[in-house]
Scaffold this motif. Structure first.
Motif, PDB file in Angstrom:
ATOM      1  N   THR A  47     -95.347  33.210 -35.996  1.00 31.90           N
ATOM      2  CA  THR A  47     -96.077  32.039 -36.487  1.00 31.90           C
ATOM      3  C   THR A  47     -96.021  30.892 -35.491  1.00 31.90           C
ATOM      4  OG1 THR A  47     -95.553  32.664 -38.744  1.00 31.90           O
ATOM      5  CG2 THR A  47     -96.221  30.401 -38.417  1.00 31.90           C
ATOM      6  N   THR A  48     -94.951  30.867 -34.707  1.00 22.15           N
ATOM      7  CA  THR A  48     -94.685  29.678 -33.892  1.00 22.15           C
ATOM      8  C   THR A  48     -95.826  29.334 -32.928  1.00 22.15           C
ATOM      9  OG1 THR A  48     -92.300  30.010 -34.075  1.00 22.15           O
ATOM     10  CG2 THR A  48     -93.078  28.734 -32.184  1.00 22.15           C
ATOM     11  N   TRP A  49     -96.398  30.336 -32.288  1.00 23.16           N
ATOM     12  CA  TRP A  49     -97.320  30.049 -31.178  1.00 23.16           C
ATOM     13  C   TRP A  49     -98.531  29.223 -31.600  1.00 23.16           C
ATOM     14  CZ3 TRP A  49    -102.484  31.762 -30.672  1.00 23.16           C
ATOM     15  CH2 TRP A  49    -102.909  32.637 -31.683  1.00 23.16           C
ATOM     16  N   HIS A  50     -98.965  29.389 -32.852  1.00 18.30           N
ATOM     17  CA  HIS A  50    -100.197  28.659 -33.211  1.00 18.30           C
ATOM     18  C   HIS A  50     -99.945  27.387 -34.010  1.00 18.30           C
ATOM     19  CE1 HIS A  50     -99.679  30.545 -37.072  1.00 18.30           C
ATOM     20  NE2 HIS A  50     -99.925  31.757 -36.619  1.00 18.30           N
ATOM     21  N   ALA A  51     -98.693  26.901 -34.025  1.00 17.51           N
ATOM     22  CA  ALA A  51     -98.429  25.652 -34.744  1.00 17.51           C
ATOM     23  C   ALA A  51     -99.087  24.479 -34.035  1.00 17.51           C
ATOM     24  CB  ALA A  51     -96.928  25.419 -34.836  1.00 17.51           C
ATOM     25  N   ALA A  52     -99.403  23.464 -34.826  1.00 15.53           N
ATOM     26  CA  ALA A  52    -100.044  22.290 -34.247  1.00 15.53           C
ATOM     27  C   ALA A  52     -99.047  21.440 -33.469  1.00 15.53           C
ATOM     28  CB  ALA A  52    -100.703  21.468 -35.350  1.00 15.53           C
ATOM     29  N   GLY A  53     -97.766  21.572 -33.810  1.00 19.87           N
ATOM     30  CA  GLY A  53     -96.738  20.899 -33.006  1.00 19.87           C
ATOM     31  C   GLY A  53     -96.400  19.477 -33.413  1.00 19.87           C
ATOM     32  N   LEU A  54     -96.722  19.096 -34.634  1.00 13.08           N
ATOM     33  CA  LEU A  54     -96.406  17.748 -35.096  1.00 13.08           C
ATOM     34  C   LEU A  54     -94.914  17.666 -35.456  1.00 13.08           C
ATOM     35  CD1 LEU A  54     -99.480  17.837 -35.417  1.00 13.08           C
ATOM     36  CD2 LEU A  54     -99.245  16.756 -37.633  1.00 13.08           C
ATOM     37  N   VAL A  55     -94.299  16.561 -35.080  1.00  8.72           N
ATOM     38  CA  VAL A  55     -92.883  16.373 -35.406  1.00  8.72           C
ATOM     39  C   VAL A  55     -92.725  15.007 -36.082  1.00  8.72           C
ATOM     40  CG1 VAL A  55     -90.534  16.259 -34.489  1.00  8.72           C
ATOM     41  CG2 VAL A  55     -92.192  17.820 -33.451  1.00  8.72           C
ATOM     42  N   GLY A  56     -92.668  15.039 -37.407  1.00  4.40           N
ATOM     43  CA  GLY A  56     -92.575  13.795 -38.186  1.00  4.40           C
ATOM     44  C   GLY A  56     -91.233  13.731 -38.900  1.00  4.40           C
ATOM     45  N   GLN A  57     -90.625  12.539 -38.911  1.00  7.14           N
ATOM     46  CA  GLN A  57     -89.242  12.436 -39.404  1.00  7.14           C
ATOM     47  C   GLN A  57     -89.116  12.105 -40.889  1.00  7.14           C
ATOM     48  OE1 GLN A  57     -86.694  10.045 -36.415  1.00  7.14           O
ATOM     49  NE2 GLN A  57     -88.786   9.461 -35.986  1.00  7.14           N
ATOM     50  N   LEU A  58     -90.157  11.532 -41.477  1.00  5.90           N
ATOM     51  CA  LEU A  58     -89.994  11.039 -42.849  1.00  5.90           C
ATOM     52  C   LEU A  58     -89.769  12.170 -43.835  1.00  5.90           C
ATOM     53  CD1 LEU A  58     -92.383   8.122 -43.809  1.00  5.90           C
ATOM     54  CD2 LEU A  58     -89.990   8.072 -43.115  1.00  5.90           C
ATOM     55  N   ARG A  59     -88.655  12.151 -44.517  1.00  2.00           N
ATOM     56  CA  ARG A  59     -88.355  13.129 -45.561  1.00  2.00           C
ATOM     57  C   ARG A  59     -87.746  12.372 -46.733  1.00  2.00           C
ATOM     58  NH1 ARG A  59     -91.278  15.486 -42.959  1.00  2.00           N
ATOM     59  NH2 ARG A  59     -91.096  17.423 -41.815  1.00  2.00           N
TER      60      ARG A  59
END
Ligand SMILES: Cc1cc2nc3c(=O)[nH]c(=O)nc-3n(C[C@H](O)[C@H](O)[C@H](O)COP(=O)(O)OP(=O)(O)OC[C@H]3O[C@@H](n4cnc5c(N)ncnc54)[C@H](O)[C@@H]3O)c2cc1C
Length: 815
Positions: A47-59
């Protein structure tokens, strides 16, 4: 091509996606270098290769935010360490609000994140437009800006993590498929592959959407199911530049990021499309699913509202990739309760790139230390039970889970799918009396009872909701007369054996080696003195104990007890949850009511607080446990499931003139918070000790040995704890608290509310907060400050209570 595999490794990791590589990276960083990673295809090809790659911290959970904050730090420095680029760009991110409710939610999350040290700013729609010039802002209410967020290239990141792991000794083998898990005496002992066997002390299942299948190889439940997740990549768009922040428009279900001068636009539609019902093909490598513009339509429509220029942009590529989703949209981490030394890190719900750094580190620490080093309950594998892996149930649930990313996360929001599943024998009766059900651990539980003309459907809001009057009525009756709470969902664990008393006394902080017929409230502590659970222990006989614990905790508590029992001891634990219903009869008239259905002597002298007896109940029989979680006189009746309905009907038949009513879990929440009673997973967590929780009285300090004792003694010797759970009420009785709000003392953030609700007797919102002070949270700190709670950016005056705000025996509540 056949490769020469090692015959033995300390750790074998199954799966070479970003998660497996991060676990290998962190294990080797911690000094465990004898690591073998096996990937059936090529690294990142799942699955990893086609991720959009967003890295958001809010949880929504502080520790989860912390994990991703660590990811951002790791990704920022990884290239310098390994020499392999990661594509990490600290471009910041914007989340925009189309509605006032969304803006409130963003402000609430921003306040909580700020209290956790995350850089975050609430900004106007115009300011958002300045940061993101290609967006339409006329309809927006505002936004939040997180300068620390970013984006990365998932494949490069994976390769960089793999290189870091390799440089410290990890061996990575591609094109090797794990076909079985070797086990012996309840432990994983290695893997079988299509190219031979490898013996191992630890096996880690990081097999992404194949992880459920890998779990099935050894009887471990890994509840996840794939769903299709889609985004498009456009050609160049004027005004889109490489430093453009990531942008999320949750009311439109969509996100954007810049890529080669164009936009990546994807999203989380409210009703997702499950995939892989006939199994996930082993060779689904670097593969995509067919474009589905019908499914994508709702995202595209919303994207055109936000970025009108998209109408003219060329769509260069449509990515439709499957990703695994879990029943609650949180990933799955930890050692499997079914099999020792078999760990799982999977089910990343389209957050695997953002989470990989923190999750990989947390799992590696768990493996190396034999226990998690921080509270990971939101992602702990033990929050699920075996029924959660039912494929038909998962299929229905993931339709809803994917959309949870962007639906309004109302404070008490219930999920709708896969329900009703587990029902108390009283379910139909409660439904007929107007119950509005919520769900926990699959159980349907009455939250409140709607009266004539009232709706049982919740109208969600951050303020008072439409059940306020109903819950106030229930609380009033429970405080002044008598109410029945159906608490059948309580988890119940039976511990038996000649050595049960000795063994349990070693696991419990309180002294449970009491006379049969006594009930003890106690914590189960870890070595750090933190709460693994808090529960009541009913001593039924010299060699038999019934432990009654939270509905969500049967798997976790059972696992904790079982793994800490001395294997040589004659002590055995069995989950008997489904055998017993629990009717809590609470209120000052509970004795009068129960006396009408039992000949047992219920007087204080004969049946004091903290005792349990088997008594006749009508023509049935059950345990009556004099205990309370709402702060009133009352008994929890633990009765055989098949007798519950008869006993319940009889209580109603005999209780009408006493004003008997049914009451639900919202009333319990209101009443327990008024009394300041702590709840596990909220106030009491593996990171919190009894001293910090203000529950030192429930510790048997004189007991020569119990788990956590040394840490507690050391902490006590150091003087006042630096963190404490305290009770707060709002001065303005019209406002609401939900938990998660930041707490301020003299204008400075000093903690957060772990729980909040409306105190119906107090006539004001009440909560329990964890506050901290480097010099110690002592009486001076608590009583001299000016206390406030930050509710979506508004500071509301609060009062701090060191004694319960509602305590009929000491101070009377204010009217
Ligand atoms: C369209 C799309 C966009 C996304 N965008 C984002 C984003 O912007 N931000 C974000 O954080 N996340 C995003 N994600 C999610 C992210 O891609 C995943 O959460 C993440 O890649 C999961 O990593 P993994 O290592 O768990 O799984 P995978 O990458 O699937 O790795 C698991 C590996 O295990 C291997 N394997 C399975 N079974 C075996 C076996 N028996 N033997 C040996 N090997 C085996 C597989 O071949 C596979 O390579 C997106 C996902 C999709 C689909």
């Amino acid at each position: 091509m056949t490769q020469t595999l090692p015959t033995h490794a300390r750790v074998v990791i199954v799966g070479g996606g970003i998660i497996g590589c991060s676990v290998a990276y962190h294990l080797t960083s911690l000094g465990w270098t004898d690591v073998v990673l096996l990937e059936q295809g090529r690294l990142s090809g799942g699955t990893t290769w086609h991720a959009a790659g967003l890295v958001g911290q809010l949880r929504s959970h502080a520790n989860m935010t912390g994990l991703i904050r660590y990811s951002t730090e790791l990704y920022a420095g990884l290239e310098a360490e390994t020499g392999l680029a990661t594509g990490w760009k600290n471009c910041g991110s914007l989340s925009v609000a189309r509605t006032d409710d969304r803006m409130t939610q963003l402000k609430r999350t921003a306040a909580a994140a700020r209290a956790q040290g995350v850089a975050v700013e609430v900004i106007s729609a115009a300011e958002a437009g300045a940061l993101w010039p290609v967006m339409e802002v006329a309809d927006l209410k505002g936004a939040v800006w997180l300068p620390g967020d970013g984006k990365a290239n998932p494949t490069d990141l994976t390769q960089s993590l793999a290189k870091g792991a390799r440089s410290r000794g990890a061996r990575i083998h591609e094109k090797v498929r794990v076909t079985g898990i070797a086990t012996r005496d309840g432990r994983a002992t290695g893997v079988q592959t299509d190219q031979g066997e490898i013996a191992a002390e630890v096996v880690v299942n990081c097999a992404g959407q194949w992880a459920r299948k890998v779990g099935q190889m050894c009887g471990v439940a890994v509840p996840l199911h794939s769903a299709e997740h889609m985004y498009i990549v456009t050609g160049r768009i004027q005004g889109v530049h490489p430093d453009l922040p990531v942008m999320r428009d949750p009311d439109g279900y969509i996100y954007f990021k810049e890529e080669v001068g164009g936009l990546v636009m994807g999203g989380f539609e409210p009703s997702a499309k499950p995939w892989g019902m006939d199994g996930i093909p082993d060779d689904f490598e670097f593969s995509l699913l067919p474009d589905d513009w019908n499914q994508f339509e709702i995202l595209m429509e919303n994207a055109l509202i936000r970025v009108p220029q998209l109408a003219e942009a060329e769509v260069k590529k449509f990515y439709n990739g499957p990703e695994s989703f879990t029943p609650d949209n949180n990933f799955i981490l930890g050692e499997a309760p079914e099999l020792r030394s078999f760990f799982v890190g999977a089910g990343f719900n389209s957050m695997g790139i953002a989470s990989a750094g923190g999750a990989g580190r947390a799992l590696a620490e768990w493996i190396v230390n034999g226990a998690p080093t921080l509270d990971l309950w939101p992602v702990d594998i033990r929050r699920f039970a075996r029924f959660n892996t039912n494929a038909a149930w998962l299929h229905d649930r993931v339709k809803e889970t994917l959309g949870l990313h962007y639906v309004m996360p109302w404070p008490n929001r219930e999920l709708d799918t896969g329900r009703p599943l587990r029902r108390s024998p009283l379910y139909d009766r409660l439904a007929a009396r107007g119950a509005s059900f919520g769900s926990k651990m699959g159980w349907e539980r009455a939250n409140f009872f709607a009266g004539p003309g009232e709706s049982r459907d919740i109208a969600y809001s951050f303020d008072r909701q439409n059940w306020h009057a109903a819950v106030s009525r229930e609380v009033k009756v429970a405080r002044e007369a008598v109410a029945i709470f159906d608490q059948t969902s309580f988890a119940k664990l039976l511990v038996q054996g000649r050595d049960a008393a000795r063994e349990l006394n070693r696991l419990c902080a309180a002294d449970i080696d009491v006379e049969p017929g006594r009930t003890v409230y106690t914590g189960l502590l870890n070595k750090r003195g933190g709460y693994e659970s808090d529960l009541t222990v009913l001593r039924l006989a010299r060699d038999r104990f019934l432990m009654i614990t939270g509905s969500a905790q049967p798997v976790r508590d059972m696992d904790w007890i079982a793994r800490n029992l001395d294997p040589a001891a004659h002590a055995f634990v069995t989950d008997v949850t489904s055998a017993h219903a629990v009717l809590a009869v609470m209120g000052p008239k509970s004795r009068d009511l129960l006396s009408r259905i039992t000949p047992a002597d219920l007087s204080n002298a004969a049946f004091p607080f903290g005792t349990v007896r088997e008594i006749d109940l009508g023509q049935g029989i059950g345990l009556a446990n004099r205990m309370t979680y709402v702060g009133e006189l009352g008994w929890e009746l633990v009765v055989p499931v098949e007798m519950a309905a008869s006993i319940y009907d009889l209580l109603h038949a005999r209780g009408a003139d006493l004003g008997l009513t049914d009451a639900g879990y919202y009333a319990i929440e209101s009443m327990r918070l008024e009394k300041g009673y702590r709840a596990w997973s909220r106030e009491l967590t593996p990171d919190i000790t009894p001293l910090e929780a203000g529950l030192g009285f429930a510790v048997a300090w004189d007991k020569p040995a119990f788990l956590g004792r040394e840490a507690l003694l050391a902490a006590r010797a150091q003087g006042p704890a630096r963190r404490r759970i305290v009770q707060l009420t709002l001065e303005d009785g019209s406002r609401m608290l939900w938990g998660g709000e930041a707490v301020l003392r003299d204008g400075q953030p000093v903690g957060e509310l772990r729980s909040g609700f409306y105190g119906c007797t107090l006539g004001r919102a009440v909560g329990l907060a964890l506050v901290h002070n480097a010099a110690g949270v002592d009486a001076g700190f608590l009583h001299t400050g000016r206390w406030e709670v930050d509710v979506a950016g508004e500071r509301l005056a609060a009062r701090l209570h060191t004694a319960a705000a509602y305590d009929p025996k000491s101070e009377r509540p204010r009217a």
